[in-house]
Design a protein around this motif. Structure first.
Motif, PDB file in Angstrom:
ATOM      1  N   UNK A  54       0.824  -1.213   0.000  1.00  9.07           N
ATOM      2  CA  UNK A  54       0.000   0.000   0.000  1.00  9.07           C
ATOM      3  C   UNK A  54       0.852   1.255   0.000  1.00  9.07           C
ATOM      4  N   UNK A  55       1.982   1.204   0.733  1.00  9.08           N
ATOM      5  CA  UNK A  55       2.855   2.376   0.784  1.00  9.08           C
ATOM      6  C   UNK A  55       3.475   2.633  -0.581  1.00  9.08           C
ATOM      7  N   UNK A  56       3.927   1.547  -1.231  1.00 10.73           N
ATOM      8  CA  UNK A  56       4.503   1.690  -2.569  1.00 10.73           C
ATOM      9  C   UNK A  56       3.440   2.218  -3.530  1.00 10.73           C
ATOM     10  N   UNK A  57       2.234   1.663  -3.427  1.00 12.77           N
ATOM     11  CA  UNK A  57       1.126   2.064  -4.289  1.00 12.77           C
ATOM     12  C   UNK A  57       0.840   3.551  -4.151  1.00 12.77           C
ATOM     13  N   UNK A  58       0.879   4.037  -2.905  1.00 13.95           N
ATOM     14  CA  UNK A  58       0.615   5.446  -2.662  1.00 13.95           C
ATOM     15  C   UNK A  58       1.679   6.306  -3.338  1.00 13.95           C
ATOM     16  N   UNK A  59       2.935   5.913  -3.162  1.00 18.53           N
ATOM     17  CA  UNK A  59       4.009   6.727  -3.732  1.00 18.53           C
ATOM     18  C   UNK A  59       3.946   6.738  -5.250  1.00 18.53           C
ATOM     19  N   UNK A  60       3.627   5.575  -5.837  1.00 16.40           N
ATOM     20  CA  UNK A  60       3.543   5.510  -7.294  1.00 16.40           C
ATOM     21  C   UNK A  60       2.473   6.452  -7.812  1.00 16.40           C
ATOM     22  N   UNK A  61       1.414   6.602  -7.027  1.00 14.88           N
ATOM     23  CA  UNK A  61       0.335   7.484  -7.457  1.00 14.88           C
ATOM     24  C   UNK A  61       0.702   8.934  -7.352  1.00 14.88           C
ATOM     25  N   UNK A  62       1.402   9.270  -6.306  1.00 15.77           N
ATOM     26  CA  UNK A  62       1.620  10.672  -5.992  1.00 15.77           C
ATOM     27  C   UNK A  62       2.844  11.219  -6.710  1.00 15.77           C
ATOM     28  N   UNK A  63       3.914  10.413  -6.743  1.00 16.38           N
ATOM     29  CA  UNK A  63       5.133  10.920  -7.348  1.00 16.38           C
ATOM     30  C   UNK A  63       5.018  10.905  -8.863  1.00 16.38           C
ATOM     31  N   UNK A  64       5.505  11.924  -9.517  1.00 19.42           N
ATOM     32  CA  UNK A  64       5.507  11.888 -10.974  1.00 19.42           C
ATOM     33  C   UNK A  64       6.538  10.872 -11.462  1.00 19.42           C
ATOM     34  N   UNK A 222     -16.912  -5.178   1.458  1.00 19.63           N
ATOM     35  CA  UNK A 222     -16.495  -5.597   2.805  1.00 19.63           C
ATOM     36  C   UNK A 222     -15.217  -6.424   2.718  1.00 19.63           C
ATOM     37  N   UNK A 223     -15.155  -7.248   1.701  1.00 18.34           N
ATOM     38  CA  UNK A 223     -13.973  -8.097   1.517  1.00 18.34           C
ATOM     39  C   UNK A 223     -12.739  -7.229   1.261  1.00 18.34           C
ATOM     40  N   UNK A 224     -12.915  -6.231   0.415  1.00 16.66           N
ATOM     41  CA  UNK A 224     -11.793  -5.339   0.087  1.00 16.66           C
ATOM     42  C   UNK A 224     -11.284  -4.644   1.344  1.00 16.66           C
ATOM     43  N   UNK A 225     -12.209  -4.194   2.190  1.00 13.10           N
ATOM     44  CA  UNK A 225     -11.804  -3.515   3.420  1.00 13.10           C
ATOM     45  C   UNK A 225     -11.073  -4.488   4.337  1.00 13.10           C
ATOM     46  N   UNK A 226     -11.566  -5.713   4.421  1.00 11.10           N
ATOM     47  CA  UNK A 226     -10.894  -6.700   5.272  1.00 11.10           C
ATOM     48  C   UNK A 226      -9.489  -7.004   4.807  1.00 11.10           C
ATOM     49  N   UNK A 227      -9.323  -7.095   3.475  1.00 13.98           N
ATOM     50  CA  UNK A 227      -8.010  -7.395   2.921  1.00 13.98           C
ATOM     51  C   UNK A 227      -7.054  -6.209   3.032  1.00 13.98           C
ATOM     52  N   UNK A 228      -7.606  -5.012   3.296  1.00 14.90           N
ATOM     53  CA  UNK A 228      -6.783  -3.800   3.423  1.00 14.90           C
ATOM     54  C   UNK A 228      -5.916  -3.577   2.184  1.00 14.90           C
ATOM     55  N   UNK A 229      -6.513  -3.739   1.020  1.00 16.19           N
ATOM     56  CA  UNK A 229      -5.762  -3.637  -0.227  1.00 16.19           C
ATOM     57  C   UNK A 229      -6.086  -2.321  -0.933  1.00 16.19           C
ATOM     58  N   UNK A 230      -5.088  -1.410  -0.995  1.00 15.40           N
ATOM     59  CA  UNK A 230      -5.312  -0.088  -1.610  1.00 15.40           C
ATOM     60  C   UNK A 230      -5.695  -0.196  -3.074  1.00 15.40           C
ATOM     61  N   UNK A 231      -4.971  -1.029  -3.810  1.00 13.63           N
ATOM     62  CA  UNK A 231      -5.205  -1.113  -5.253  1.00 13.63           C
ATOM     63  C   UNK A 231      -6.607  -1.642  -5.537  1.00 13.63           C
ATOM     64  N   UNK A 251     -10.040   5.936   2.886  1.00 13.12           N
ATOM     65  CA  UNK A 251      -8.807   5.964   3.681  1.00 13.12           C
ATOM     66  C   UNK A 251      -7.813   4.947   3.133  1.00 13.12           C
ATOM     67  N   UNK A 252      -8.334   3.815   2.681  1.00 18.24           N
ATOM     68  CA  UNK A 252      -7.484   2.775   2.113  1.00 18.24           C
ATOM     69  C   UNK A 252      -6.869   3.223   0.800  1.00 18.24           C
TER      70      UNK A 252
END
Lengths: 515, 224
Positions: A54-64, A222-231, A251-252
């Motif tokens: 999730x952290x990598x996913x966030x950075x890939x989205x935000x950083x050019x 609900x499943x997605x929230x349980x898995x805590x998967x950003x993508x 938030x995810x």
């Protein structure tokens, strides 16, 4: 990898490694031969792998994208020289305006609060809305319509804008040749919004049996929230988020956490508000009083808005986003030591000067989060990903210039009669639609509809849908608009959007328009 | 020497060396009389020559774009007998995906050795053929043309690529099915060194202070 991501990854690796050493390495089932696999399985089971993803996913989205080694930092902010120049000039105007307000009113830009005042504010923290300070002397630094004039005057000095009529002549106000997408391209890009795909905002209507779409969609959510998967959450959001899951899903997607360190960070910001009084605080007060407090949906959240926006102004973590924002934070020197770098500071601490309507970026989020630190965390992430693009001059596809151009081109291509008519009566469509787009429709749509729209902004990681909706609204009211004979009457036809249902409008415009 | 397997060399993508060369004035290619024809040219040719007698093995040609849509590159190479021959090494490389619109118009670009159709060795002259089919632009060109030569093998930078190390090492060493203790220990050592670095760095992490020694009294904003 960006520096921030590398730091984050290393920090997580350190934490995970600690955990591995404590919990895992002494266990008999961990063998040397299968050490790698066992550690990997352990990381997966304890949720660390997901957190890292999730952290990598966030950075890939935000950083050019990584830029060319020869490209200077300003190129990463904005590749086109004439846009950079326009942004610089616009910023100078804002700074001059702020400086003259200071001088006229005799109020400093920032000062330390005396102890008595600090104590008073701490006591009043949860009810700042009850305060009625005299804000009549303060005026907003700028309003969206001032910014629109800047965008209208944007010109590329290398562009041939000779007056010959041609197939590519543009009837609208934006005269820069940015790339825009046509409806066939958008049908591909927004395939999840097609007529044959279930949507929240359409297929959760009371007349539609929930077994057809809504129940299954909620179960998957609900499943997605349980898995805590950003993508997965982002992909899911394209078809809309169920009301009960939306807060967690957003938030995810934004990878916005409410860990103890986030709460602590928020408390630090609050301390910053208590200790120092900023001129921009008055601008924020005024903005909230003028906009959100007057809105039927949002006036109840007035106190939250102060708690978020005042802290936002003190948050130096926001400064990071200026590496990919065409804007530059204003600078000043303390103790009058102009030009001495050790005394240089950024003003306000987060580098963002609020304008009229700014508080509307926060207001809708109050429906989702009632804990101030959580609300703050989500808002800040929304700002550094999306909202900043709505009030800076840039060539980005999600930037306000592109949105304006996209809106005008969609209208000219698919509603040429309407566009021509409005132009003839002196009612350029952008003059009406601009204020909607600058606020991503906040304050213009009813809240449930707005949240459905913002679901898609997050789902597609782009503000383009805002331009599509603006064009779809004009398409919807086209018949009435063809009858009007002045800008004022055109504005009256489009004054009240609170009854509109956004998803049917967007769906029909994208998938039912004859091309 | 087993420990060398634990390190993988990763070539740094940036070549800071450039060779001195002369960029000749742009030549226009257009049909008709350049003097009287009112339409703007859509093709320019720029020659970049090395000092007489010098040749270069090109690693990279870098430049800054200014509204050029496509670029082709031809090289003048000296063969074994000393004769010089022009060959195309890059054909219609796209710099602007949509020639009528801004995307890519002012980007910094590079053409690398690996992209070229022929080996760019023993080159004495480089010819850039610029095309801009759209009439939307008044001018187009490329700026800051630099030719980067190949680096010698010795001066390659070694960056330990420990993230993928464990996989590589497993494949290389097969001591009775067990991983080589030396490689495992060297990987663990590297990870531990990283965590040490992180621990020392944590104290310098941004605490988020916006004031200078508690003072944040500001009267006016400054702008240059």
């Amino acid at each position: 990898m960006s520096r921030k991501l590398t730091t984050q990854v290393a920090e997580m690796t350190l934490a995970a490694w600690d955990l591995v050493c404590q919990e895992c390495l002494h266990r008999p089932e961990i063998q040397l031969e299968s050490l790698k696999e066992d550690v990997r399985n352990f990381l997966k089971a304890s949720g660390w792998e997901r957190k890292l993803q999730n952290a990598v996913y966030r950075e890939l989205h935000v950083q050019p994208l990584p830029s060319h080694p020869a490209a200077p930092p300003e190129h990463a902010k904005e590749p086109l020289a004439y846009m950079r120049k326009a942004q610089v000039n616009w910023e100078k105007r804002i700074l001059k305006s702020l400086n003259s307000m200071c001088t006229e009113l005799g109020v400093p830009l920032a000062r330390k609060r005396p102890a008595v005042e600090q104590k008073e504010l701490t006591n009043k923290w949860n009810e700042m809305g009850t305060d009625e300070p005299d804000l009549s002397r303060f005026r907003p630094v700028y309003a969206p319509k001032d910014f629109l004039e800047v965008l209208i005057s944007l010109r590329n000095p290398n562009h041939d804008s000779s007056e010959e009529a041609s197939a590519k002549s543009h009837w609208g106000l934006i005269q820069v040749p940015l790339h825009d997408r046509d409806i066939p391209q958008m049908r591909e890009a927004y395939s999840e919004l097609s007529l044959t795909t279930g949507q929240l905002g359409i297929d959760d209507h009371t007349h539609v049996p929930p077994d057809l779409f809504e129940s299954e969609h909620t179960r998957i959510g609900k499943k997605v929230v349980n898995e805590q998967d950003s993508a997965a959450a982002q992909q899911y959001s394209r078809q809309g988020c169920p009301t009960g899951l939306r807060a967690d899903l957003w938030a995810l997607i934004l990878n916005s956490t409410n860990e103890p360190e986030d709460v602590m960070h928020y408390e630090q910001l609050k301390a910053g508000v208590i200790h120092h009084d900023l001129l921009v605080d008055n601008l924020i007060y005024k903005d909230v009083k003028l906009t959100a407090s007057n809105d039927d949906y949002y006036f109840v959240f007035e106190d939250f808005l102060y708690q978020v926006l005042l802290c936002f102004s003190r948050d130096t973590a926001v400064l990071e986003h200026f590496s990919y924002n065409s804007a530059t934070p204003p600078k000043s020197y303390i103790q009058g030591k102009v030009g001495v770098e050790e005394f240089a500071v950024v003003y306000p601490p987060n580098g963002v000067i609020p304008f009229h309507g700014f508080s509307m970026y926060v207001a809708p989020l109050c429906f989702l989060y009632n804990e101030p630190s959580k609300l703050y965390s989500v808002f800040r992430e929304m700002y550094v990903r999306y909202f900043f693009r709505l009030h800076s001059v840039s060539s980005s596809t999600s930037g306000i210039v592109s949105l304006c151009l996209q809106f005008e081109r969609l209208l000219q291509t698919h509603l040429p009669q309407l566009f021509y008519h409005l132009r003839e009566i002196g009612a350029q469509p952008l003059r009406i639609a601009f204020k909607w787009m600058v606020r991503a429709f906040s304050g213009y749509l009813s809240t449930d509809q707005l949240l459905l729209l913002w679901d898609r902004i997050l789902g597609y990681d782009s503000l383009e849908i805002v331009a599509v909706l603006a064009a779809a609204v004009f398409a919807f009211r086209a018949e009435n608009l063809m009858e009007v004979t002045s800008l004022t009457s055109a504005e009256a036809v489009l004054a009240d959007l609170s009854t509109l249902k956004v998803m049917p409008l967007i769906q029909i415009f994208l998938f039912a328009t004859v091309i | 020497h087993l420990s060398r397997y634990a390190k993988r060399s990763t070539r740094v993508g940036l070549s800071v060396n450039t060779v001195p060369c002369t960029v000749k004035p742009t030549v226009t290619l257009q049909i008709g009389d350049a003097e009287t024809d009112s339409s703007r040219p859509g093709v320019y040719v720029i020659d970049v020559t090395l000092p007489i007698g010098q040749t270069v093995n090109i690693q990279e040609i870098s430049f800054k774009n200014y509204y050029t849509a496509y670029v082709s590159v031809r090289l003048l190479r000296r063969d074994g007998e000393g004769a010089a021959k022009w060959t195309t090494c890059l054909r219609n490389h796209c710099l602007m995906p949509s020639p009528h619109t801004e995307e890519g118009s002012q980007d910094y670009c590079s053409v690398y050795r690996q992209q070229m159709l022929i080996e760019p060795d023993n080159v004495t002259s480089v010819r850039l053929i610029l095309r801009q089919p759209s009439s939307a632009w008044l001018n187009f060109s490329v700026e800051d043309i630099k030719i980067h030569p190949c680096l010698n093998e010795d001066s390659e930078w070694d960056i330990p690529d420990w993230l993928s190390d464990l996989t590589q090492v497993d494949q290389l060493c097969d001591l009775q099915g067990l991983p080589d203790p030396q490689t495992v220990s060297s990987s663990i050592q590297q990870m531990w060194a990283l965590t040490e670095v992180m621990q020392t760095n944590q104290t310098t992490a941004s605490i988020g202070r916006f004031d200078v020694d508690g003072c944040y009294d500001i009267n006016l904003l400054s702008f240059t």
